[in-house]
Scaffold this active site. Structure first.
Site, PDB file in Angstrom:
ATOM      1  N   ASP A 152       0.846  -1.198   0.000  1.00 52.53           N
ATOM      2  CA  ASP A 152       0.000   0.000   0.000  1.00 52.53           C
ATOM      3  C   ASP A 152       0.881   1.248   0.000  1.00 52.53           C
ATOM      4  O   ASP A 152       2.048   1.194   0.405  1.00 52.53           O
ATOM      5  CB  ASP A 152      -0.881   0.038   1.255  1.00 52.53           C
ATOM      6  CG  ASP A 152      -1.821  -1.157   1.328  1.00 52.53           C
ATOM      7  OD1 ASP A 152      -2.143  -1.719   0.265  1.00 52.53           O
ATOM      8  OD2 ASP A 152      -2.214  -1.512   2.448  1.00 52.53           O
TER       9      ASP A 152
HETATM   10  N1  URA Z   1      -1.017  -5.972   3.960  1.00 52.95           N
HETATM   11  C1  URA Z   1      -1.552  -4.733   3.986  1.00 52.95           C
HETATM   12  O1  URA Z   1      -2.577  -4.493   4.610  1.00 52.95           O
HETATM   13  N2  URA Z   1      -0.904  -3.761   3.296  1.00 52.95           N
HETATM   14  C2  URA Z   1       0.255  -3.949   2.638  1.00 52.95           C
HETATM   15  O2  URA Z   1       0.797  -3.005   2.065  1.00 52.95           O
HETATM   16  C3  URA Z   1       0.790  -5.247   2.633  1.00 52.95           C
HETATM   17  C4  URA Z   1       0.142  -6.249   3.301  1.00 52.95           C
END
Ligand code: URA
Length: 238
Positions: free
Chosen positions: A104
């Site tokens: 993310d």
């Molecule tokens: N899980 C999440 O919630 N976000 C990420 O960026 C990676 C794994």
């Protein structure tokens, strides 16, 4: 490589862009096994001999990179609400690369980048169970029983199958290391939401045998050995 479009083959074996490669093909400058081919989408196989202006072309070797992604960048190839993490790479033909296993925008840490689609596809395939280790900071103290629930698998909102067994190592009440072998959408955040907590910081520190060893915003090439270890563990068997 099984097969590849002819224009892509030229892009990956010369300094020409994809658009220039198409022009070369249309201009009848490209031969496959001795015959001029004028269709950019023509599929070529690794055993085919591709020549441009009579000179035989050889594909560049695949590239494999490790990046420590900062917050505020995305793992897409194009800039959207946030800039693409690929902007951090000061190398040629960045547009040929892609990120294997996205983070993310607000997640930091280890991402793998390559132009080898077979390698990245198998590395991110849940069946191949490549472990990813996340350092998680929580808004609430960790409640008891969460490690057991994660190990058994939990049902995320809107899904019909349990998450794969995940291992939780407790550092203190608000910090844990979580190891996942799959990568569902926002998985870490949703797993903690499912047990009444909230992730306030998330950092990926390991993928398979590879540990993050460079500072935020930096990148390096993987060694041949690192590439082959990941290939051997998660890819050859696939
Ligand atoms: N899980 C999440 O919630 N976000 C990420 O960026 C990676 C794994």
């Amino acid at each position: 490589m099984s097969t590849m479009r002819l224009d892509k083959f030229i892009g990956k074996s010369t300094e020409y862009s994809l658009a220039d490669a198409k022009t070369c093909i249309e201009d009848r400058r490209v031969a496959v096994n001795g015959d001029i081919v004028i269709v950019a989408s023509h599929q070529v196989h690794k055993n085919n001999v591709v020549a441009l202006d009579g000179s035989v072309l050889t594909l560049r070797p695949f590239r494999y990179l490790l990046l420590n992604k900062p917050a505020g960048m995305i793992c897409s190839n194009i800039d959207e609400k946030y800039p693409s993490a690929l902007n951090l790479l000061d190398i040629d033909k960045v547009e040929e690369l892609h990120i294997a296993g996205r983070l993310d925008a607000d997640t930091t840490g280890l991402v793998l980048i390559t132009d080898d689609g077979h390698w990245s596809f198998h590395l991110t395939l849940p069946q191949n169970k490549c472990a990813k280790v996340y350092h998680v900071t929580l808004s609430q103290p960790l409640s008891s029983g969460v490690a057991e629930r994660f190990l058994q698998g939990i049902l995320l909102q809107g899904e019909s199958t349990l998450t794969q067994p995940a291992t939780l190592r407790i550092i203190d009440s608000h910090h844990v290391l979580l190891t996942l072998t799959e990568g569902r959408y926002h998985q870490v955040k949703r797993m903690f939401a499912a047990v009444g907590n909230r992730v306030i910081a998330l950092h990926r520190q390991q993928i398979g045998t590879l540990k993050l060893d460079i500072s935020t915003g930096n990148w390096r090439h993987l060694s041949n050995n690192e590439v082959e270890i990941l290939r051997g563990r998660y890819i050859s068997a696939a």
